[in-house]
Design a protein around this motif. Structure first.
Motif, PDB file in Angstrom:
ATOM      1  N   LYS A  20       5.819  -6.447  -7.610  1.00  0.00           N
ATOM      2  CA  LYS A  20       5.676  -5.177  -6.913  1.00  0.00           C
ATOM      3  C   LYS A  20       7.011  -4.775  -6.289  1.00  0.00           C
ATOM      4  N   LEU A  21       7.459  -3.578  -6.626  1.00  0.00           N
ATOM      5  CA  LEU A  21       8.687  -3.026  -6.060  1.00  0.00           C
ATOM      6  C   LEU A  21       8.325  -2.255  -4.795  1.00  0.00           C
ATOM      7  N   ASP A  22       8.862  -2.677  -3.687  1.00  0.00           N
ATOM      8  CA  ASP A  22       8.595  -2.032  -2.408  1.00  0.00           C
ATOM      9  C   ASP A  22       9.015  -0.565  -2.460  1.00  0.00           C
ATOM     10  N   LYS A  23       8.323   0.250  -1.672  1.00  0.00           N
ATOM     11  CA  LYS A  23       8.633   1.684  -1.668  1.00  0.00           C
ATOM     12  C   LYS A  23      10.065   1.974  -1.242  1.00  0.00           C
ATOM     13  N   SER A  24      10.716   1.034  -0.580  1.00  0.00           N
ATOM     14  CA  SER A  24      12.111   1.250  -0.185  1.00  0.00           C
ATOM     15  C   SER A  24      13.028   1.372  -1.410  1.00  0.00           C
ATOM     16  N   PHE A  25      12.601   0.842  -2.563  1.00  0.00           N
ATOM     17  CA  PHE A  25      13.378   1.004  -3.791  1.00  0.00           C
ATOM     18  C   PHE A  25      13.403   2.465  -4.241  1.00  0.00           C
ATOM     19  N   THR A  27      13.641   5.075  -2.273  1.00  0.00           N
ATOM     20  CA  THR A  27      14.265   5.958  -1.286  1.00  0.00           C
ATOM     21  C   THR A  27      15.448   6.743  -1.839  1.00  0.00           C
ATOM     22  N   ALA A  54       5.670  -0.074  -9.053  1.00  0.00           N
ATOM     23  CA  ALA A  54       6.388   0.608  -7.973  1.00  0.00           C
ATOM     24  C   ALA A  54       5.377   1.186  -6.996  1.00  0.00           C
ATOM     25  N   GLU A  55       5.523   0.838  -5.722  1.00  0.00           N
ATOM     26  CA  GLU A  55       4.614   1.393  -4.720  1.00  0.00           C
ATOM     27  C   GLU A  55       5.289   2.557  -4.003  1.00  0.00           C
ATOM     28  N   GLY A  56       4.470   3.421  -3.435  1.00  0.00           N
ATOM     29  CA  GLY A  56       4.986   4.512  -2.615  1.00  0.00           C
ATOM     30  C   GLY A  56       5.499   5.703  -3.382  1.00  0.00           C
ATOM     31  N   GLN A  75       1.958   3.070  -7.864  1.00  0.00           N
ATOM     32  CA  GLN A  75       0.966   3.175  -6.797  1.00  0.00           C
ATOM     33  C   GLN A  75       1.374   4.356  -5.924  1.00  0.00           C
ATOM     34  N   THR A  78       0.669   4.795   0.194  1.00  0.00           N
ATOM     35  CA  THR A  78       0.631   3.419   0.692  1.00  0.00           C
ATOM     36  C   THR A  78      -0.700   2.724   0.451  1.00  0.00           C
TER      37      THR A  78
END
Length: 85
Positions: A20-25, A27, A54-56, A75, A78
């Protein structure tokens, strides 16, 4: 060292099938370093058998950019349920 530890975990625990790639990726998807990192994760995943999520995802532009980088799942927001893109 961190990358080596993560790869060895994958080899030891082959049940990992999604990273899972955090939503900060997401930005700054115009940033060369961020795009290169995401692409690297996707390519490593293809080689050793995991998919990227990818989330967010908040905009159509985000969706199109991560699809271009080969991210297989997304995704929305959140709390959204992961979906194949």
């Amino acid at each position: 060292i961190l990358a080596q530890a993560m790869l060895s975990k994958k080899i030891i625990y082959p049940s990992i099938d999604i990273v899972k790639l955090d939503k900060s990726f997401l930005t700054d998807l115009n940033n060369y370093k961020i795009k290169t990192l995401i692409l690297g994760i996707v390519l490593i995943g293809k080689d050793i058998g995991f998919s990227a999520l990818a989330e967010g995802i908040e905009t159509q532009k985000d969706l199109l950019q991560i699809k271009e980088l080969g991210v297989q799942y997304g995704q929305v927001g959140t709390i959204g349920k992961p979906q194949i893109m």
